[in-house]
Write an enzyme that holds these catalytic residues in place. Structure first.
Site, PDB file in Angstrom:
ATOM      1  N   SER A 197       0.832  -1.201   0.000  1.00 41.09           N
ATOM      2  CA  SER A 197       0.000   0.000   0.000  1.00 41.09           C
ATOM      3  C   SER A 197       0.867   1.252   0.000  1.00 41.09           C
ATOM      4  O   SER A 197       2.033   1.224   0.364  1.00 41.09           O
ATOM      5  CB  SER A 197      -0.902   0.025   1.231  1.00 41.09           C
ATOM      6  N   ALA A 199       1.102   5.126   1.744  1.00 40.68           N
ATOM      7  CA  ALA A 199       0.919   5.552   3.125  1.00 40.68           C
ATOM      8  C   ALA A 199      -0.554   5.824   3.422  1.00 40.68           C
ATOM      9  O   ALA A 199      -1.278   6.365   2.583  1.00 40.68           O
ATOM     10  CB  ALA A 199       1.746   6.809   3.387  1.00 40.68           C
ATOM     11  N   ASP A 259      -7.602   4.074  11.593  1.00 38.16           N
ATOM     12  CA  ASP A 259      -7.271   2.785  10.976  1.00 38.16           C
ATOM     13  C   ASP A 259      -7.734   1.694  11.933  1.00 38.16           C
ATOM     14  O   ASP A 259      -6.972   1.242  12.774  1.00 38.16           O
ATOM     15  CB  ASP A 259      -5.750   2.704  10.729  1.00 38.16           C
TER      16      ASP A 259
END
Length: 494
Positions: A197, A199, A259
């Site tokens: 991924s 950032a 997250d």
């Protein structure tokens, strides 16, 4: 109506513009921030509508950013149709989640399918992301989310019966072990097709760092060719459509700076499954200012990852690592890449902690594959020391489109010790904040270079770290924040 190309960068959000006096907008009741469907050349696009004033647009034009014109195969001035979209029935599931209800797999599949298809606005995606972040994790719901994200994209298959992968849950600046680990494992003759991924809330993701050394936006056929040729690769997951909803969710998570564990697990495992991985090693840094604060949190996340992974057919192992301070010296894409190259090249400037961590993870993968613990560590060390890993990495770069030397920033400024003392601790989160204020990851050469480690003695005026930036304004932002937060590097009396 007619398309009007606009030189606007929307950061991934689908938005279009109509004049405030547009008769179509008035007759159809299109208000600002309404969702509209654009139809042209057999393609459809859902977008958020904004209103324009003045002479930017004629009243029969729809202003469309260049990136969206490409998705519609549309040229400036060509005709298009604007209409109301069909109601999104899956939004009822999002509202249920916000009110505390657990979502079953059919509801999650409907939501993820609509997100991957571009049918959700950023506000609606933010509601979905927030619903998961605000509630305790449920294993069955997380497994269902993982399968829903997997089903929304393509899935790769490989001839090898053991396909290796590793993932760090993040939260630790500079922890750029992946390029080194892939090089060692591929040099050992194993298959490691690594998708990474960009950032989310950090100054650099693996894809950002790798992109300073080689192209990472490879499609599936190109990725397969690299792996067939070299046994491994390091590519951006968003370019291979393996879990297309994930990059959309990541973009919103980045904006919200959240997250959640459930979405972290679903993100990681759906991409591993989609990439055809069978054996996955997880790096869980633990520290007071890391993403995982203590061993209890690490144990809970490990259990969730292993349980969901087993349900989905993956062999999972987890390694809790030191998250009390950054890894390596560089924080930011190019600065971390310089550390990676120094370790692979066995140079004296290579950070010892990055080298040690990468060797431990590479050995962990070899052990997961079936090698004994002692032999795994010896093999990983030999492949690095004898230059096989560096040679493999450079061949992977060439296969992905050619190696390039990471750049360097034009502006730098030191943060110095205000007094003599011993380095007691680093605040990982605020160090990452400084690197982002300096321009990372959008400006690849921006970030921080650390000059000290925990336990080191420093004199007054000695550099603690150097801020790197591409512009004076960003350098000033980062320096001002660092100067106001002296305890980002906590010192004790000598």
């Amino acid at each position: 109506m007619r398309a009007r190309a606009l030189p606007i960068e929307t950061g991934g959000e689908a938005m279009v513009f109509m004049h405030e006096d547009c008769p179509v907008a008035r007759s159809e009741g299109f208000r600002a921030r309404a969702r509209v469907e654009i139809v042209a050349n057999g393609h459809t696009l859902l977008a958020t509508l904004y209103r324009a004033t003045g002479e930017l647009l004629a009243d029969d034009e729809v202003g469309i950013p260049h990136s969206l014109l490409d998705r519609l195969s549309l040229e400036d001035g060509e005709e298009l149709t604007v209409r109301h979209p069909q109601p999104l029935s899956s939004l009822s599931n999002v509202r249920g989640k916000l009110y505390g209800h657990r979502l079953a797999e059919p509801g999650l599949q409907a939501i993820i399918s609509d997100i991957a298809g571009g049918r959700y606005s950023d506000v609606e995606i933010a509601a979905f992301v927030s619903g998961f972040a605000a509630q305790p994790v449920d294993v069955e719901e997380t497994a269902a989310l993982t399968r829903a994200m997997l089903a929304a994209g393509d899935r790769m298959q490989w001839p090898a019966d053991r396909v290796m992968d590793k993932h760090c849950v993040g939260g630790l600046p500079g922890n750029r072990t992946t390029p080194i680990v892939v090089a060692i494992v591929a040099a050992a003759g194993l298959s490691m097709p690594k998708t990474s991924s960009r950032a989310i809330t950090s100054p650099a993701g693996t894809a950002d760092t790798m992109e300073t050394m080689a192209p990472v936006a490879l499609d599936i056929p190109a990725m397969q060719k690299v792996v067939e040729r070299e046994g491994g690769c390091i590519v951006w997951g968003g370019s291979v459509n393996l879990s297309p909803a994930d990059d959309v969710l990541i973009r919103i998570e980045r904006a919200l700076d959240i997250d959640s564990d459930a979405q972290l697990v679903a993100s990681v495992l759906s991409k591993k499954l989609a990439a055809g991985s069978t054996h996955v090693l997880l790096d869980l840094p633990v520290g007071p200012t890391a993403k995982i604060r203590n061993s209890q949190g690490a144990d809970a996340l490990t259990h969730l990852l292993e349980t969901v992974g087993t349900q989905c057919g993956l062999k999972i192992a987890a390694m809790q690592t030191d998250g009390t301070q950054p890894v390596g010296r560089g924080i930011g894409p190019a600065l971390e890449a310089h550390d990676v190259l120094a370790v692979l090249g066995n140079k004296d400037s290579g950070p010892a902690d990055l080298r040690e961590r990468a060797l431990a993870l590479a050995a962990g993968l070899l052990e997961l594959e079936g090698t004994s613990r002692n032999d795994a560590r010896a093999a990983a060390t030999s492949l690095l020391v004898e230059g096989h890993a560096e040679a493999k990495f450079l061949r992977i770069c060439e296969a992905q489109g050619g190696f390039r030397t990471p750049g360097k920033a034009r502006q730098t400024r030191d943060i110095v010790a205000p007094r003599p003392g011993r380095i007691a601790a680093f605040d990982n989160r605020r160090l990452a904040r400084i690197a982002k204020l300096a321009g990372a990851p959008q400006r690849a050469a921006a970030g921080i270079v650390l000059h000290t480690r925990v336990g080191q003695m420093v004199e007054r005026g000695e550099p603690l770290f150097t801020i790197h930036s591409e512009s004076r304004g960003e350098l000033d932002y980062a320096y001002t924040y660092a100067a106001r937060n002296e305890d980002v590097v906590r010192m004790e009396a000598p």
